[in-house]
Design an enzyme around this catalytic site. Structure first.
Site, PDB file in Angstrom:
ATOM      1  N   HIS A 271     -29.436  72.245  94.561  1.00 36.29           N
ATOM      2  CA  HIS A 271     -29.769  72.238  93.143  1.00 36.29           C
ATOM      3  C   HIS A 271     -31.030  73.073  92.947  1.00 36.29           C
ATOM      4  O   HIS A 271     -32.078  72.570  92.538  1.00 36.29           O
ATOM      5  CB  HIS A 271     -29.957  70.806  92.637  1.00 36.29           C
ATOM      6  CG  HIS A 271     -29.844  70.656  91.149  1.00 36.29           C
ATOM      7  ND1 HIS A 271     -29.028  69.722  90.555  1.00 36.29           N
ATOM      8  CD2 HIS A 271     -30.429  71.324  90.133  1.00 36.29           C
ATOM      9  CE1 HIS A 271     -29.128  69.805  89.237  1.00 36.29           C
ATOM     10  NE2 HIS A 271     -29.987  70.781  88.955  1.00 36.29           N
TER      11      HIS A 271
ATOM     12  N   ARG B 287     -25.519  60.757  91.340  1.00 42.63           N
ATOM     13  CA  ARG B 287     -25.471  62.123  91.875  1.00 42.63           C
ATOM     14  C   ARG B 287     -26.896  62.633  92.006  1.00 42.63           C
ATOM     15  O   ARG B 287     -27.640  62.700  91.026  1.00 42.63           O
ATOM     16  CB  ARG B 287     -24.671  63.045  90.954  1.00 42.63           C
ATOM     17  CG  ARG B 287     -24.572  64.483  91.507  1.00 42.63           C
ATOM     18  CD  ARG B 287     -23.803  65.392  90.572  1.00 42.63           C
ATOM     19  NE  ARG B 287     -24.577  65.809  89.427  1.00 42.63           N
ATOM     20  CZ  ARG B 287     -25.270  66.950  89.359  1.00 42.63           C
ATOM     21  NH1 ARG B 287     -25.310  67.782  90.391  1.00 42.63           N
ATOM     22  NH2 ARG B 287     -25.927  67.264  88.251  1.00 42.63           N
TER      23      ARG B 287
ATOM     24  N   TYR C 195     -23.400  70.920  77.890  1.00 43.08           N
ATOM     25  CA  TYR C 195     -24.347  70.441  76.886  1.00 43.08           C
ATOM     26  C   TYR C 195     -23.998  70.945  75.489  1.00 43.08           C
ATOM     27  O   TYR C 195     -23.962  70.180  74.538  1.00 43.08           O
ATOM     28  CB  TYR C 195     -25.774  70.869  77.251  1.00 43.08           C
ATOM     29  CG  TYR C 195     -26.282  70.201  78.503  1.00 43.08           C
ATOM     30  CD1 TYR C 195     -26.918  68.961  78.446  1.00 43.08           C
ATOM     31  CD2 TYR C 195     -26.109  70.788  79.756  1.00 43.08           C
ATOM     32  CE1 TYR C 195     -27.371  68.333  79.595  1.00 43.08           C
ATOM     33  CE2 TYR C 195     -26.561  70.166  80.904  1.00 43.08           C
ATOM     34  CZ  TYR C 195     -27.185  68.931  80.822  1.00 43.08           C
ATOM     35  OH  TYR C 195     -27.627  68.307  81.969  1.00 43.08           O
TER      36      TYR C 195
ATOM     37  N   GLU D  32     -24.440  74.420  89.338  1.00 49.11           N
ATOM     38  CA  GLU D  32     -24.648  75.479  88.365  1.00 49.11           C
ATOM     39  C   GLU D  32     -25.065  76.812  88.972  1.00 49.11           C
ATOM     40  O   GLU D  32     -26.107  77.380  88.610  1.00 49.11           O
ATOM     41  CB  GLU D  32     -25.682  75.043  87.317  1.00 49.11           C
ATOM     42  CG  GLU D  32     -25.241  73.868  86.477  1.00 49.11           C
ATOM     43  CD  GLU D  32     -26.220  73.518  85.374  1.00 49.11           C
ATOM     44  OE1 GLU D  32     -25.837  72.754  84.485  1.00 49.11           O
ATOM     45  OE2 GLU D  32     -27.374  74.024  85.409  1.00 49.11           O
TER      46      GLU D  32
ATOM     47  N   ASN E 141     -20.717  70.615  84.171  1.00 50.19           N
ATOM     48  CA  ASN E 141     -21.928  70.308  83.411  1.00 50.19           C
ATOM     49  C   ASN E 141     -21.793  70.973  82.043  1.00 50.19           C
ATOM     50  O   ASN E 141     -21.543  72.179  81.961  1.00 50.19           O
ATOM     51  CB  ASN E 141     -23.167  70.842  84.112  1.00 50.19           C
ATOM     52  CG  ASN E 141     -23.440  70.155  85.437  1.00 50.19           C
ATOM     53  OD1 ASN E 141     -22.767  69.203  85.801  1.00 50.19           O
ATOM     54  ND2 ASN E 141     -24.434  70.642  86.157  1.00 50.19           N
TER      55      ASN E 141
ATOM     56  N   GLU F 173     -22.826  66.437  84.450  1.00 47.75           N
ATOM     57  CA  GLU F 173     -24.023  66.414  83.604  1.00 47.75           C
ATOM     58  C   GLU F 173     -23.614  66.510  82.152  1.00 47.75           C
ATOM     59  O   GLU F 173     -22.784  67.356  81.785  1.00 47.75           O
ATOM     60  CB  GLU F 173     -24.976  67.591  83.898  1.00 47.75           C
ATOM     61  CG  GLU F 173     -25.754  67.491  85.182  1.00 47.75           C
ATOM     62  CD  GLU F 173     -26.768  68.615  85.333  1.00 47.75           C
ATOM     63  OE1 GLU F 173     -27.211  69.158  84.282  1.00 47.75           O
ATOM     64  OE2 GLU F 173     -27.110  68.958  86.472  1.00 47.75           O
TER      65      GLU F 173
END
Length: 461
Positions: free
Chosen positions: A137, A93, A307, A182, A305, A364
Site C-alpha cells: 500500500h 484489511r 469513492y 490501487e 476501491n 474501500e
C-alpha cells in the site's frame, strides 16, 4: 485485550441501518494501511520508505504533516482490535509495511518487524476477526527506490521475494492476500503527475512502472500459490468513472485516456491478459516475450476501491495528453469536495462484474471531512452516515441486478494520515485525537455496528 473506549453503548443509532439483501456470508469489514496508521517510523529496525522522505520535504504535505507517529497503531493495535470487535466487523484489511519487515527491501528479514504482524494477526484471530493482508500500500523501501524503484524491471523480483517472506511467516494464519492496493494511483501520481513519491514527471518511467508492477503482481501470485495452496488471492484496483469536464471532443478524448490509466492499466492485463490499445502501444518498449502470460495469473477475487467519479480535461502540454480536473461546482459533494454519486458506484460494480467475471469485494469506500469533535471529543457525522447508507443502497441494487459482490470494507477504521492532505481530511469511523491518541467512536461507528448486527441477526431476507 484492551476494552474499547466509550462511545458504542447507551447511545441511539443516528440513522436506521436499513435492510440489506445480501448473501449470508457477506463480509463486513474496515480497511487501513501501514504508513497511514502505524507510526513507529524509526523503531525496532524499520527502514525508511519513500513516504518517510517525501513527507519531510517542505511543501509536500498539508500543514507539514508526516506519518512518523500517525495513529500509533504499532503500539495501540490491541485497542484498535477491541474497537473492531465492538463494532462487529468480520474482517480487517491492512497492509504490511515492506520496510518494517525488510529494511533494505531485500536481504535479511527484520524479526522485530515481523513480530509486530504476528501479534496483530494473532490478536485479530483471537477477537474473531479475519485478517486480510495487502502486501503493498504505497510504502516502497527507500533503499529500493534508490535502485530505480518500480521503473526498474528487477522490482518484480524484489516484490516476489518480499511476498515469499510474508507468506512464509503469516500464511499459516492468514488466508486472504492481495498483492497491490490501487496501482493506478501510485504509478500515475508518483511517475506522471509528481504528486506522490518518487515525485517525477516522466512518461517513460511511468509506463515502465505500470508494466513492472504488473509483472510483480504475477510473480507474487505464483509465489503465494506455491507456498500457500488453497489461499484466497486477489488484487485491489481503484475503479471510478472518468468524465470530461466539458463535453468537447478534446475533453472526451482526455477522459478516455485517463480511464485507461486509472481503471484499466492493471485489472485488464492481470485478469484479461492485455493492455488497453493506447496503453499497449505506449508500454510496448518495456514488454518482453512471455510477459503477458507472467502477468495474467489466476486470482480468486477482485477488490474495488470506489469513492466518486473523477474528471479530466485536455492538456496539450501534458506528457500523457490529459490533465486532472476538479468536479464541476454544481454536482453534490462530500465535505472535502468529492462528488457524491451512488449511481456511479452501482454501475461501476455492474460493469466490473461483467468485464472481469470474478467475485468482487469493495475494499474501500467512505467519506472524508474536515471535522472536529465536541467538548467531549464526540463527532455526530450525519453526512458520513448518509453517504455510507446511500452507497450501501447502491451496492444492494447492483447485487439485485446480478453483481457478484461478496463484501464491503469501510475506509477507514480510524482517522489517519491521508497522504498529501495530511491529517486535515478525516475518513475514520473512529475519531483520533492526535495529541493524546485517544480513540472516540463517531456516530457512524454506531451506525455501522447496527448495520452489521441487522445483517448478522438474519433480519434480512
Amino acid at each position: 485485550m484492551v476494552s474499547p473506549p466509550s462511545g458504542f453503548d447507551g447511545q441511539a443509532v443516528p440513522v436506521s441501518p436499513g435492510r440489506r439483501l445480501l448473501r449470508p456470508d457477506f463480509v463486513w469489514g474496515v480497511s487501513t494501511s501501514s504508513y497511514q496508521i502505524e507510526g513507529a517510523a524509526r523503531e525496532d529496525g524499520r527502514g525508511p520508505s519513500i513516504w518517510d522522505g517525501f513527507s519531510h520535504q517542505p511543501g509536500r504535505i498539508a500543514n507539514g504533516d508526516t506519518g512518523d507517529v500517525a495513529c500509533d497503531h504499532y503500539h495501540r493495535y490491541a485497542e484498535d482490535i477491541a474497537l473492531m470487535r465492538e463494532m462487529g466487523v468480520g474482517a480487517y484489511r491492512f497492509s504490511v509495511a515492506w520496510p518494517r519487515v525488510l529494511p533494505e527491501g531485500r536481504g535479511i528479514a527484520n524479526e522485530r518487524g515481523i513480530a509486530f504482524y504476528d501479534r496483530l494477526v494473532d490478536g485479530l484471530l483471537a477477537a474473531g476477526i479475519e485478517p486480510w493482508v495487502c502486501l503493498y500500500h504505497w510504502d516502497l523501501p527507500q533503499a529500493l527506490q534508490d535502485r530505480g524503484g518500480w521503473a526498474e524491471r528487477d522490482s518484480a523480483n524484489w516484490f516476489a521475494d518480499y511476498a515469499r517472506l510474508v507468506a512464509s511467516r503469516l500464511g499459516d494464519r492468514v488466508k486472504r492476500f492481495a498483492t497491490f492496493n490501487e496501482p493506478g494511483v501510485f504509478t500515475l501520481f508518483g511517475y506522471a503527475f509528481g504528486w506522490h513519491p518518487p515525485a517525477v514527471d516522466d512518461a517513460a518511467q511511468h509506463h515502465a512502472a505500470i508494466h513492472h508492477v504488473n509483472l510483480a503482481h504475477g510473480a507474487a501470485i505464483d509465489v503465494l500459490r506455491a507456498y500457500l495452496p488453497g489461499v484466497s488471492l486477489g488484487t485491489i484496483c481503484n475503479m471510478q468513472p472518468v468524465r470530461p469536464v466539458d463535453p468537447t471532443p478534446a475533453d472526451c478524448a482526455a477522459a478516455a485516456l485517463l480511464d485507461d490509466y486509472w481503471n484499466r492499466a492493471f485489472a485488464d492485463p492481470q485478469i484479461r491478459g492485455a493492455y488497453p490499445a493506447v496503453l499497449a502501444e505506449r508500454i510496448a518498449p518495456f514488454v518482453q516475450d512471455g510477459d503477458m502470460e507472467r502477468i495474467r495469473r489466476p486470482i480468486d477475487w477482485l477488490g474495488i476501491n470506489h469513492y466518486s467519479p473523477i474528471y479530466a480535461r485536455a492538456d496539450a502540454g501534458s506528457r500523457l495528453g490529459f490533465a486532472w480536473s476538479d468536479a464541476p461546482a454544481e454536482v453534490p459533494r462530500s465535505p472535502i469536495g468529492w462528488q457524491i454519486d451512488p449511481d456511479a458506484f452501482r454501475n461501476t460494480l455492474l460493469d466490473a462484474c461483467d468485464r472481469y467475471r470474478l467475485p468482487i469485494y469493495v475494499t474501500e469506500n467512505g467519506a472524508g471531512a474536515e471535522e472536529s469533535g465536541d467538548a467531549a471529543g464526540a463527532v455526530n457525522d450525519v453526512e458520513r452516515i448518509d453517504y455510507l447508507s446511500r452507497y450501501l443502497d447502491a451496492l444492494e441494487e447492483a447485487v439485485l441486478l446480478g453483481a457478484d459482490v461478496r463484501g464491503y470494507f469501510v475506509w477507514s477504521l480510524l482517522d489517519n494520515f491521508e497522504w498529501g492532505a495530511g491529517y486535515a481530511n478525516r475518513f475514520g469511523l473512529v475519531r483520533v485525537d492526535y495529541p493524546t491518541q485517544r480513540r472516540i467512536p463517531k456516530a457512524s461507528a454506531r451506525w455501522y455496528k447496527a448495520t452489521i448486527a441487522a445483517q448478522v441477526r438474519g433480519s434480512v431476507p
